[in-house]
Scaffold this active site. Structure first.
Site, PDB file in Angstrom:
ATOM      1  N   SER A 149       0.837  -1.200   0.000  1.00 53.93           N
ATOM      2  CA  SER A 149       0.000   0.000   0.000  1.00 53.93           C
ATOM      3  C   SER A 149       0.868   1.245   0.000  1.00 53.93           C
ATOM      4  CB  SER A 149      -0.870  -0.030   1.262  1.00 53.93           C
ATOM      5  OG  SER A 149      -1.436   1.220   1.508  1.00 53.93           O
TER       6      SER A 149
ATOM      7  N   TYR B 202      -1.936  -1.375  11.132  1.00 51.41           N
ATOM      8  CA  TYR B 202      -2.211  -1.883   9.777  1.00 51.41           C
ATOM      9  C   TYR B 202      -1.073  -1.510   8.826  1.00 51.41           C
ATOM     10  CZ  TYR B 202      -3.789  -1.737   4.965  1.00 51.41           C
ATOM     11  OH  TYR B 202      -3.830  -1.877   3.600  1.00 51.41           O
TER      12      TYR B 202
ATOM     13  N   LYS C 152       2.253  -3.723   6.625  1.00 51.10           N
ATOM     14  CA  LYS C 152       2.692  -3.657   5.212  1.00 51.10           C
ATOM     15  C   LYS C 152       4.194  -3.422   5.147  1.00 51.10           C
ATOM     16  CE  LYS C 152      -1.369  -4.176   3.396  1.00 51.10           C
ATOM     17  NZ  LYS C 152      -1.709  -5.515   2.926  1.00 51.10           N
TER      18      LYS C 152
ATOM     19  N   ARG D 170      -6.035  12.330  -3.076  1.00 48.84           N
ATOM     20  CA  ARG D 170      -5.615  10.932  -3.214  1.00 48.84           C
ATOM     21  C   ARG D 170      -5.565  10.544  -4.690  1.00 48.84           C
ATOM     22  NH1 ARG D 170      -4.990  11.900   1.264  1.00 48.84           N
ATOM     23  NH2 ARG D 170      -5.631  10.816   3.157  1.00 48.84           N
TER      24      ARG D 170
ATOM     25  N   ARG E 130      -9.880  13.883  10.243  1.00 48.66           N
ATOM     26  CA  ARG E 130      -9.776  12.525  10.788  1.00 48.66           C
ATOM     27  C   ARG E 130      -8.318  12.287  11.197  1.00 48.66           C
ATOM     28  NH1 ARG E 130     -11.435   7.492   6.879  1.00 48.66           N
ATOM     29  NH2 ARG E 130      -9.521   8.104   5.812  1.00 48.66           N
TER      30      ARG E 130
HETATM   31  P1  NAD Z   1     -10.881  -7.413   1.379  1.00 48.14           P
HETATM   32  O1  NAD Z   1     -11.065  -7.446   2.860  1.00 48.14           O
HETATM   33  O2  NAD Z   1     -12.057  -7.196   0.526  1.00 48.14           O
HETATM   34  O3  NAD Z   1     -10.177  -8.778   0.911  1.00 48.14           O
HETATM   35  C1  NAD Z   1      -9.312  -9.513   1.720  1.00 48.14           C
HETATM   36  C2  NAD Z   1      -9.755 -10.966   1.666  1.00 48.14           C
HETATM   37  O4  NAD Z   1      -8.850 -11.740   2.450  1.00 48.14           O
HETATM   38  C3  NAD Z   1     -11.152 -11.182   2.261  1.00 48.14           C
HETATM   39  O5  NAD Z   1     -11.901 -11.988   1.374  1.00 48.14           O
HETATM   40  C4  NAD Z   1     -10.893 -11.906   3.577  1.00 48.14           C
HETATM   41  O6  NAD Z   1     -11.935 -12.785   3.913  1.00 48.14           O
HETATM   42  C5  NAD Z   1      -9.596 -12.633   3.271  1.00 48.14           C
HETATM   43  N1  NAD Z   1      -8.743 -12.901   4.431  1.00 48.14           N
HETATM   44  C6  NAD Z   1      -8.354 -12.042   5.411  1.00 48.14           C
HETATM   45  N2  NAD Z   1      -7.549 -12.666   6.277  1.00 48.14           N
HETATM   46  C7  NAD Z   1      -7.406 -13.940   5.833  1.00 48.14           C
HETATM   47  C8  NAD Z   1      -6.685 -15.070   6.302  1.00 48.14           C
HETATM   48  N3  NAD Z   1      -5.955 -15.027   7.424  1.00 48.14           N
HETATM   49  N4  NAD Z   1      -6.745 -16.219   5.589  1.00 48.14           N
HETATM   50  C9  NAD Z   1      -7.488 -16.296   4.469  1.00 48.14           C
HETATM   51  N5  NAD Z   1      -8.193 -15.257   3.979  1.00 48.14           N
HETATM   52  C10 NAD Z   1      -8.152 -14.098   4.661  1.00 48.14           C
HETATM   53  O7  NAD Z   1      -9.752  -6.333   1.089  1.00 48.14           O
HETATM   54  P2  NAD Z   1      -9.251  -5.723  -0.305  1.00 48.14           P
HETATM   55  O8  NAD Z   1      -9.657  -4.302  -0.363  1.00 48.14           O
HETATM   56  O9  NAD Z   1      -9.581  -6.623  -1.424  1.00 48.14           O
HETATM   57  O10 NAD Z   1      -7.682  -5.715  -0.039  1.00 48.14           O
HETATM   58  C11 NAD Z   1      -6.867  -6.809  -0.405  1.00 48.14           C
HETATM   59  C12 NAD Z   1      -5.454  -6.540   0.058  1.00 48.14           C
HETATM   60  O11 NAD Z   1      -4.992  -5.299  -0.514  1.00 48.14           O
HETATM   61  C13 NAD Z   1      -5.310  -6.368   1.575  1.00 48.14           C
HETATM   62  O12 NAD Z   1      -4.109  -6.981   1.991  1.00 48.14           O
HETATM   63  C14 NAD Z   1      -5.232  -4.882   1.759  1.00 48.14           C
HETATM   64  O13 NAD Z   1      -4.500  -4.532   2.903  1.00 48.14           O
HETATM   65  C15 NAD Z   1      -4.500  -4.453   0.494  1.00 48.14           C
HETATM   66  N6  NAD Z   1      -4.766  -3.049   0.161  1.00 48.14           N
HETATM   67  C16 NAD Z   1      -6.057  -2.632   0.038  1.00 48.14           C
HETATM   68  C17 NAD Z   1      -6.321  -1.294  -0.223  1.00 48.14           C
HETATM   69  C18 NAD Z   1      -7.734  -0.792  -0.331  1.00 48.14           C
HETATM   70  O14 NAD Z   1      -7.943   0.402  -0.194  1.00 48.14           O
HETATM   71  N7  NAD Z   1      -8.726  -1.651  -0.574  1.00 48.14           N
HETATM   72  C19 NAD Z   1      -5.260  -0.375  -0.370  1.00 48.14           C
HETATM   73  C20 NAD Z   1      -3.951  -0.850  -0.266  1.00 48.14           C
HETATM   74  C21 NAD Z   1      -3.719  -2.201   0.003  1.00 48.14           C
HETATM   75  N1  UFG Z   2     -13.010  10.684   3.719  1.00 51.03           N
HETATM   76  C1  UFG Z   2     -14.035  11.522   4.084  1.00 51.03           C
HETATM   77  N2  UFG Z   2     -15.188  10.964   4.577  1.00 51.03           N
HETATM   78  C2  UFG Z   2     -15.369   9.634   4.727  1.00 51.03           C
HETATM   79  C3  UFG Z   2     -14.309   8.768   4.334  1.00 51.03           C
HETATM   80  C4  UFG Z   2     -13.140   9.324   3.843  1.00 51.03           C
HETATM   81  O1  UFG Z   2     -13.910  12.743   3.983  1.00 51.03           O
HETATM   82  O2  UFG Z   2     -16.420   9.195   5.190  1.00 51.03           O
HETATM   83  C5  UFG Z   2     -11.786  11.276   3.182  1.00 51.03           C
HETATM   84  C6  UFG Z   2     -10.576  10.963   4.039  1.00 51.03           C
HETATM   85  O3  UFG Z   2     -10.444  11.895   5.079  1.00 51.03           O
HETATM   86  C7  UFG Z   2      -9.465  11.042   2.991  1.00 51.03           C
HETATM   87  C8  UFG Z   2     -10.130  10.579   1.696  1.00 51.03           C
HETATM   88  O4  UFG Z   2     -11.526  10.699   1.914  1.00 51.03           O
HETATM   89  O5  UFG Z   2      -9.088  12.363   2.828  1.00 51.03           O
HETATM   90  C9  UFG Z   2      -9.814   9.137   1.364  1.00 51.03           C
HETATM   91  O6  UFG Z   2     -10.085   8.326   2.501  1.00 51.03           O
HETATM   92  P1  UFG Z   2     -10.134   6.732   2.431  1.00 51.03           P
HETATM   93  O7  UFG Z   2     -10.410   6.247   3.810  1.00 51.03           O
HETATM   94  O8  UFG Z   2     -11.017   6.291   1.336  1.00 51.03           O
HETATM   95  O9  UFG Z   2      -8.652   6.369   1.981  1.00 51.03           O
HETATM   96  P2  UFG Z   2      -7.273   6.637   2.704  1.00 51.03           P
HETATM   97  O10 UFG Z   2      -6.392   7.291   1.691  1.00 51.03           O
HETATM   98  O11 UFG Z   2      -7.409   7.306   3.992  1.00 51.03           O
HETATM   99  O12 UFG Z   2      -6.834   5.160   3.057  1.00 51.03           O
HETATM  100  C10 UFG Z   2      -6.371   4.305   2.045  1.00 51.03           C
HETATM  101  C11 UFG Z   2      -6.635   2.849   2.409  1.00 51.03           C
HETATM  102  C12 UFG Z   2      -5.885   2.469   3.653  1.00 51.03           C
HETATM  103  C13 UFG Z   2      -4.440   2.833   3.507  1.00 51.03           C
HETATM  104  C14 UFG Z   2      -4.300   4.295   3.135  1.00 51.03           C
HETATM  105  C15 UFG Z   2      -2.902   4.699   2.854  1.00 51.03           C
HETATM  106  O13 UFG Z   2      -7.995   2.632   2.639  1.00 51.03           O
HETATM  107  O14 UFG Z   2      -5.985   1.084   3.804  1.00 51.03           O
HETATM  108  O15 UFG Z   2      -5.023   4.530   1.940  1.00 51.03           O
HETATM  109  O16 UFG Z   2      -2.432   4.018   1.732  1.00 51.03           O
HETATM  110  F1  UFG Z   2      -3.779   2.628   4.673  1.00 51.03           F
END
Ligand code: NAD
Ligand code: UFG
Length: 339
Positions: free
Chosen positions: A125, A150, A154, A232, A293
């Site tokens: 991430s 969290y 990473k 973002r 936040r």
């Molecule tokens: P998500 O929660 O939708 O998907 C994760 C999946 O992993 C889920 O289906 C969950 O059931 C499964 N899981 C969790 N722990 C497990 C375990 N111990 N064993 C087996 N399965 C398990 O999340 P996502 O948004 O698809 O994110 C996927 C990955 O990408 C995560 O590692 C997350 O940290 C990373 N990531 C996500 C974002 C974002 O904003 N969505 C941003 C950066 C990185």
């Molecule tokens: N925001 C709002 N209102 C809401 C939700 C979000 O104003 O209800 C704003 C936040 O303050 C931020 C922007 O929208 O300015 C984006 O917020 P998100 O929560 O969607 O995303 P972030 O960039 O904060 O977080 C994402 C991932 C995290 C990761 C982080 C840094 O969700 O997992 O990027 O990579 F850690």
């Protein structure tokens, strides 16, 4: 064709990636414990791909369950999406986050080494960059100590992968640093389905749009950005999924650690997102300004040039498509996979 194990493949990014893998000719096997997803997604993936994608239920912390998968299928590579990802929850439950994410990745890598499977792609991430000193962020930008457990998982997993690659040079370690994934598959059959009230902007917007929530709270309008709200790099999840296919095509069976930013290179503010979303739904989306936040970085967007140069990959979908596809998914499934 190569068989790719997709751990966490029932989740938001994993489900979209399975579809792109299959489209590109890879065979996928899904492994998930459904801690943050629902079994209903599997049938939707099968509908979209027109194939029956093998699935095994299990937890990446269980050596036995992973060994069962590797004994059943000849796995050529693994994409690990399995992880817990809620920033606020991680502050309250740090041990659970280290256990699930770090111990899980450790067990997975250990089983891969046992079965001589050396191709690993990790969902990292942009959070590893912390509060950036400057934007856009390149892969050379400093990785910082994270401000929540969290984020630190990473940083720690990236480090573990790099150390293991030095010790076992057969490994191809690909660390993909995602910026902000949004949007959904154009079919409207799969998308993001968070439990409870969403923490992230886009699912919050979609739930306001379908009336599940009354209005959006915008966290802070006094940041040093053009309109005062945070900036973002939002990337369509299908573009992100294709980035994994490009990374596999390029890095499979190469020795080394490969790090790529997966973003568009364009920063949008929260108000830009509200505007794009209002356009997608054809009316003004209600919002209120709320206090900042804790822990939010001011602006964060990628320099995606390395991925374009080396992987031949570039995000193509526009902000309007991101908003329209997110809305389409939520409109067709107001209660997510429970519909
Ligand atoms: P998500 O929660 O939708 O998907 C994760 C999946 O992993 C889920 O289906 C969950 O059931 C499964 N899981 C969790 N722990 C497990 C375990 N111990 N064993 C087996 N399965 C398990 O999340 P996502 O948004 O698809 O994110 C996927 C990955 O990408 C995560 O590692 C997350 O940290 C990373 N990531 C996500 C974002 C974002 O904003 N969505 C941003 C950066 C990185
Ligand atoms: N925001 C709002 N209102 C809401 C939700 C979000 O104003 O209800 C704003 C936040 O303050 C931020 C922007 O929208 O300015 C984006 O917020 P998100 O929560 O969607 O995303 P972030 O960039 O904060 O977080 C994402 C991932 C995290 C990761 C982080 C840094 O969700 O997992 O990027 O990579 F850690």
């Amino acid at each position: 064709m190569s068989v790719i194990l997709v751990t966490g493949g029932a989740g938001y990014i994993g489900s979209h990636t399975v579809i792109e893998l299959v489209k590109a000719g890879y065979d996928a096997v899904i492994f998930d414990n459904f801690s943050n997803s629902k079994p209903a997604v599997l049938e939707r993936i099968n509908r979209i791909t027109g194939k029956h994608i093998p699935f095994m239920a299990g937890d990446i912390r269980s050596r036995e369950q992973l060994e069962a998968v590797f004994s059943t299928y000849k796995i050529d590579g693994v994409i690990n999406f399995a992880g817990l990802k809620a920033v606020g929850e991680s502050v309250k439950k740090p041990l659970e986050y280290y256990d699930n994410n770090v111990s899980g990745a450790r067990t997975l890598l250990s089983v891969m080494r046992e079965f001589k499977c050396y191709n690993f792609i990790f969902s990292s991430s942009a959070t590893v960059y912390g509060e950036p000193d400057s934007v856009p962020l390149t892969e050379e930008s400093p990785v910082k100590r994270a401000n929540c457990p969290y984020g630190q998982t990473k940083v720690d997993i990236e480090y573990m992968c790099q150390e293991l690659q030095k010790a076992v040079p057969e490994f191809s370690m690909v660390l993909l640093r995602y910026f902000n994934p949004v949007g959904a598959h154009e079919s409207g059959l799969i998308g993001e389905d968070p439990r409870g009230i969403p923490n992230n902007l886009m699912p919050y917007l979609t739930q306001v749009a379908v009336g599940r929530l009354p209005y959006l709270n915008i966290f802070g309008n006094d940041y040093p950005t053009p309109d005062g709200t945070c900036v973002r790099d939002y990337i369509h999840v299908v573009d992100l999924a294709k980035g994994h296919v490009a990374a596999l095509n390029h890095c499979l069976n190469k020795s080394g650690t490969f790090i790529y930013n997966l973003g568009t290179g364009v920063g949008y503010s929260v108000l830009d997102m509200v505007k794009a979303f209002s356009k997608a739904i054809g009316r003004e989306l209600p919002y209120k300004f709320a206090p900042r936040r804790a822990g939010d970085v001011v602006q964060c967007y990628a320099d995606p040039a390395k991925a374009q140069r080396e992987l031949g990959w570039k995000a193509l979908k526009t902000l309007d498509e991101m908003a329209a596809d997110s809305y389409n998914w939520q409109k067709n499934n107001p209660n997510g996979y429970d519909d």
